[in-house]
Design an enzyme around this catalytic site. Structure first.
Site, PDB file in Angstrom:
ATOM      1  CB  ALA A  14      52.857  28.631  -6.574  1.00 25.30           C
ATOM      2  CG  ASN A  91      47.190  26.362 -10.548  1.00 25.09           C
ATOM      3  OD1 ASN A  91      46.121  26.670 -11.081  1.00 25.09           O
ATOM      4  ND2 ASN A  91      48.330  26.996 -10.837  1.00 25.09           N
ATOM      5  CB  SER A 143      39.489  22.881 -17.694  1.00 21.43           C
ATOM      6  OG  SER A 143      38.890  23.510 -18.813  1.00 21.43           O
ATOM      7  CE1 TYR A 156      44.419  22.778 -19.988  1.00 25.79           C
ATOM      8  CE2 TYR A 156      42.145  23.003 -20.731  1.00 25.79           C
ATOM      9  CZ  TYR A 156      43.150  23.322 -19.838  1.00 25.79           C
ATOM     10  OH  TYR A 156      42.897  24.164 -18.780  1.00 25.79           O
ATOM     11  CB  ALA A 157      39.499  17.847 -23.669  1.00 26.72           C
ATOM     12  CB  ILE A 189      40.424  32.510 -15.646  1.00 21.91           C
ATOM     13  CG1 ILE A 189      39.414  31.491 -15.080  1.00 21.91           C
ATOM     14  CG2 ILE A 189      40.893  33.467 -14.554  1.00 21.91           C
ATOM     15  CD1 ILE A 189      38.148  32.072 -14.515  1.00 21.91           C
TER      16      ILE A 189
END
Length: 246
Positions: A14, A91, A143, A156-157, A189
């Site tokens: 956060a 997140n 993602s 990650y994928a 981003i």
């Protein structure tokens, strides 16, 4: 308009990047936010200091979402204090890139533990706080790499593809209790999360984006608030892409 006044939200990861923008957006709309961070005390302190106006509506907690026991304790304490929660934003996420043949087992496992198992832990122990009031909004930050895949990001994928599968199944389990479960899928981003990319990589990746630019954390936060709103009651089991057309 304070759309989220009297609502309680948990946001993981956060205090930096996209999570910071989500927390700030929820605070601006009147929510009380329990913000989780894993270890960057300096970032957490700076974030708290930057928002004195939030007062008791901003509560930061150091919790490793991959630690099942730590998450259980946090959610138990949250229930004792607030009884219920309205919003959970999963997140928290990390990258440890390497081509698969050279990827260390611990790097594979750590990314899965934080990105995927962390979401499972949070949902498992936060869900009862939504079920008791028969209302809630759960949002995963996933993602496009989960379905596109990039060389050097197999861990990650895999974790991001897993988040979508988890979301799809959970959305069907809790829909009758007026709890929705969705994903927001940001593309590139402009945050410190991609700060380790070289200038050449940045240029190459920007060329992939039809919009011709990287997105902002605030643009992702706007999508999260849309799905977290009570008016998004019939959006369930969906992936909302914020990618500039990637």
């Amino acid at each position: 308009m304070n759309t989220f006044t009297n609502q309680k939200a948990i946001v993981t990861g956060a205090t930096k990047g996209i999570g910071k923008a989500i927390t700030e957006a929820l605070l601006a709309q009147g929510a009380t936010v329990l913000g989780l961070y894993s270890g960057d005390e300096a970032a957490a302190s700076a974030f708290a200091a930057a928002h004195p106006e939030a007062g008791e509506r901003l509560r930061l907690h150091k919790v490793d979402v991959s630690d099942c026991k730590a998450v259980q304790v946090f959610c138990r304490e949250t229930e004792e204090q607030f009884d219920t929660i309205d919003i959970l934003v999963n997140n928290a996420g990390i990258r440890r890139d390497a081509v698969l043949a050279m990827m260390r087992q611990e790097d594979w496992q750590r990314v899965l533990d934080v990105n995927l198992t962390g979401g499972y832990n949070m949902c498992r122990f936060a869900l009862p706080l939504m079920l008791k009031q028969k209302y809630g909004r759960i949002i995963f930050i996933t993602s496009p790499m989960g379905h596109l895949g990039f060389a050097g990001q197999a861990n990650y994928a895999a974790s991001k593809a897993g988040q979508v599968g988890l979301m799809k199944s959970l959305s069907k389990e809790v829909a009758k209790r007026k709890i929705t479960v969705n994903c927001v899928s940001p593309g590139f981003i402009g945050t410190e999360f991609i700060g380790d990319l070289s200038e050449e990589q940045m240029k190459d990746y920007k060329k992939l984006v039809p919009a011709g630019r990287f997105g902002t954390p605030e643009e992702v936060a706007d999508a999260v608030l849309f799905l977290a709103d009570k008016r998004a009651a019939y959006i369930n089991g969906s992936v909302l892409e914020v990618t500039g057309g990637l």
